[in-house]
Design an enzyme around this catalytic site. Structure first.
Site, short mmCIF file in Angstrom:
data_model
loop_
_atom_site.label_atom_id
_atom_site.label_comp_id
_atom_site.label_asym_id
_atom_site.label_seq_id
_atom_site.Cartn_x
_atom_site.Cartn_y
_atom_site.Cartn_z
N HIS A 140 0.87 -1.18 0.00
CA HIS A 140 0.00 0.00 0.00
C HIS A 140 0.90 1.23 0.00
O HIS A 140 2.03 1.18 0.49
CB HIS A 140 -0.85 -0.06 1.28
CG HIS A 140 -1.90 1.01 1.40
ND1 HIS A 140 -1.61 2.30 1.77
CD2 HIS A 140 -3.24 0.96 1.25
CE1 HIS A 140 -2.73 3.00 1.82
NE2 HIS A 140 -3.74 2.21 1.52
N ASP A 176 3.28 -4.06 7.13
CA ASP A 176 1.93 -3.49 7.10
C ASP A 176 0.95 -4.65 7.29
O ASP A 176 0.81 -5.51 6.43
CB ASP A 176 1.71 -2.80 5.75
CG ASP A 176 0.31 -2.25 5.59
OD1 ASP A 176 -0.59 -2.59 6.41
OD2 ASP A 176 0.08 -1.49 4.62
N GLN A 181 -4.30 -5.75 6.42
CA GLN A 181 -5.23 -6.75 5.89
C GLN A 181 -5.13 -8.09 6.63
O GLN A 181 -5.89 -9.01 6.31
CB GLN A 181 -4.96 -6.97 4.39
CG GLN A 181 -5.21 -5.73 3.53
CD GLN A 181 -6.68 -5.33 3.49
OE1 GLN A 181 -7.57 -6.14 3.73
NE2 GLN A 181 -6.94 -4.06 3.18
N LYS A 203 -10.49 -1.94 9.91
CA LYS A 203 -10.53 -3.18 9.11
C LYS A 203 -10.68 -4.39 10.02
O LYS A 203 -10.46 -5.53 9.61
CB LYS A 203 -9.25 -3.30 8.27
CG LYS A 203 -9.05 -2.15 7.28
CD LYS A 203 -7.81 -2.37 6.45
CE LYS A 203 -7.31 -1.11 5.78
NZ LYS A 203 -8.21 -0.50 4.82
N CYS A 218 -4.75 2.41 -3.68
CA CYS A 218 -3.53 2.94 -3.05
C CYS A 218 -2.37 1.95 -3.23
O CYS A 218 -1.57 1.74 -2.31
CB CYS A 218 -3.76 3.25 -1.58
SG CYS A 218 -5.03 4.49 -1.30
#
Lengths: 418, 149
Positions: free
Chosen positions: A123, A202, A205, A231, A374
């Site tokens: 991202h 990151d 998700q 999320k 993104c």
């Protein structure tokens, strides 16, 4: 077949009853951008703002004490969920702020000649933050190559790893393809070949289903992990990162302000120890309490059964789209969801723009996202400017997939029928 | 306003109009604009006549139907227009998007189809992107030709 019942799971999410009351078709397939909010989260935030509204870490009155305890209890809940010491959990406004704090702090030690490797499936938050902060120190930012399916090219990565590499920025799960990086395998490779590198992940998700990975964050060969509550069935405006204490202790803060200091004078200001050092100003208190409630809700779920359900739906959607030659559809990352993959189905249909598909699907109550997500370098890897993404959560059903497929077909008929 | 109203026949027809698609071999001015939301891209080439009117216009568009329709309508309605008329049309289309109605110049009445986009604020940029590129291309041409009258 699993024992998981998505319709029963929906009862935890007031949005479904609200949409039913409005008489609105509601096929929410945008959980990769923002999940729906679980009822315990809404209740916890409303309770705080109704009964215990006060700032934290400041005043000594009852309500302030209660607010501080609730805020710090949220940190405890997060630490338990990820298996970390509580002092290694920093609350932020979200993954993006977390990654910027990390990038700024770690870049302080960089110099010309150092290398920062950034996986090309990241991202933008895990790309641009390094471009801003690391490049300013003279470090070189180099993308990690991807395979045709959009996974990290392990051979290419191995060739890039040297003792000049100081940072490796990874995405645990791609927000476009859903492909998961094996953090144990990749992290170990990086540790062996680039011993001076800090590994930043990151986790936006992957955090929602963290128990699937059956490990504590500190036991992985990584150094930082960031995620967002929105999320994870939680509120917007709050997230966190975990970082190793020994690294955080040497990181300067990105933001200055109240609470993050030991003393302030014009002769010099001292910074507090982590995590406080990185939590300048009034934090998102209500949201953090909601974040704690969300993770408390997640802790009680059967993640394996939910993921099996989600992936079954994703595979069905991907296979259905890919199997219809007139649609001329490309599934980004391929249509195989049998392993190491989260339920994110991104696709491109020749001659039909994702925004038009999403806009037309919206009239059937199908909520999908169109755009570059993104992740422009990854889009470029696939030779695209944009794609349509259906992202699936436990509350989705086969009926949602049918609605999406029909809506996509209708959109294509209209767009190509001119 | 529903999405069905958005994708009306006139809009789809305008989007499919390829008569001004492509690049000019020797443009006086060019500009490329990207939509940061979705990555869409439009490149516009123009030439200006000695009286500063738009004498030729082409667009190369990788974008949605709304952007394509807007780019197509510029070609079919604004070729031969003065810089003033282009600016007036840009402002009027912006007003149509923001308010659902507006006074469009006579030559540019076709842009009234974008009134259906009013309630879809995330899509306003799609319609306006060709105007932004055209405005930049005109400035580029005026700077190169030294004619900004």
């Amino acid at each position: 077949m699993t024992s998981f019942d998505p319709l029963a799971f929906r009862n935890h999410f007031p949005a479904f009853a609200a949409m039913r009351d409005e008489g609105r078709d509601f096929h929410y397939l945008d959980s990769g951008a923002s999940t729906l909010v679980a009822a315990p989260v809404i209740a916890a935030m409303a309770d705080h703002d109704t009964r215990l509204r006060a700032n934290v870490h400041r005043s000594v009155h009852y309500w302030a004490e209660q607010a501080t305890q609730a805020f710090e209890a949220a940190r405890d809940t997060l630490a338990a969920y990820f298996g970390t010491p509580r002092a290694e959990i920093v609350l932020t406004s979200g993954t993006t702020q977390a990654l910027n704090i990390i990038a700024y702090g770690l870049s302080d030690g960089l110099q010309t000649g150092d290398e920062v490797l950034v996986a090309a499936d990241n991202h933008h938050a895990n790309i641009v933050s390094w471009q801003i902060h690391a490049a300013a120190k003279g470090a070189t930012i180099t993308p990690i190559a991807l395979t045709p399916l959009g996974q990290i090219d392990e051979d290419a990565l191995a060739a890039q790893l040297t003792d000049k590499v100081r940072i490796v920025a990874l995405s645990h799960i791609s927000n476009v393809t859903g492909w998961e990086v094996d953090l144990n395998k990749i992290g170990s490779m990086i540790r062996a070949k680039a011993p001076n590198a800090a590994i930043i992940v990151d986790g936006a998700q992957s955090a929602c289903h963290w128990p699937l990975f059956e490990t504590a964050l500190p036991d992985l060969p990584i150094d930082f992990y960031a995620c967002s509550a929105h999320k994870m069935f939680g509120p917007t405006g709050v997230g966190m990162f975990w970082g190793r204490s020994d690294l955080m202790e040497n990181m300067p803060p990105l933001l200055g302000g109240g609470e993050m200091i030991t003393n302030v004078s014009f002769d010099g200001t001292g910074f507090a120890q982590p995590p406080t050092r990185f939590e300048a100003g009034t934090p998102p208190i209500t949201q953090a309490i909601g974040f704690g409630a969300a993770v408390g809700f997640l802790t009680g779920l059967d993640h394996r059964a939910i993921r099996a359900h989600e992936v079954t739906l994703a595979a069905t959607l991907a296979a259905t789209l890919a199997a219809q030659p007139p649609l001329d559809t490309t599934i980004l990352g391929g249509a195989d969801f049998s392993r190491d993959r989260a339920p994110l189905v991104s696709f491109a249909i020749t001659g039909c723009h994702p925004h038009d598909i999403c806009q037309l699907a919206d009239r059937s109550g199908v909520a999908m996202r169109g755009g570059h997500h993104c992740a422009q370098p990854l889009m470029g890897h696939f030779g695209l400017l944009a794609s349509t993404r259906a992202s699936i959560a436990g509350y989705n059903t086969p009926d949602d997939m049918d609605a999406a497929i029909n809506a996509i077909k209708d959109a294509i008929n209209l767009l190509k029928g001119t | 306003m529903s999405s069905l109203d958005l994708y009306q026949r006139d809009l789809l027809r305008a989007a499919a109009d390829a008569s001004h698609a492509g690049r000019l071999p020797r443009p006086d001015g060019s500009a490329t604009v990207n939509n940061p939301l979705c990555g869409d891209k439009i490149t516009i080439d123009i030439t200006l006549a000695p009286d500063n009117t738009l004498s030729a216009y082409t667009h190369e568009t990788e974008a949605c139907v709304l952007c394509q329709a807007s780019a197509g309508l510029i070609g079919s309605t604004l070729e031969g227009a003065t810089a003033t008329l282009i600016t007036e049309t840009h402002q009027a289309v912006t007003q149509v998007l923001e308010q659902g109605s507006g006074t469009l110049p006579t030559q540019a009445k076709g842009f009234g189809i974008f009134a259906a986009v009013t309630d879809h604020t995330a899509r306003h940029a799609c319609v306006l992107m060709p105007f932004e590129a055209l405005t930049q291309a005109v400035k580029d041409a005026q700077a190169k030709t030294g004619n900004s009258s």
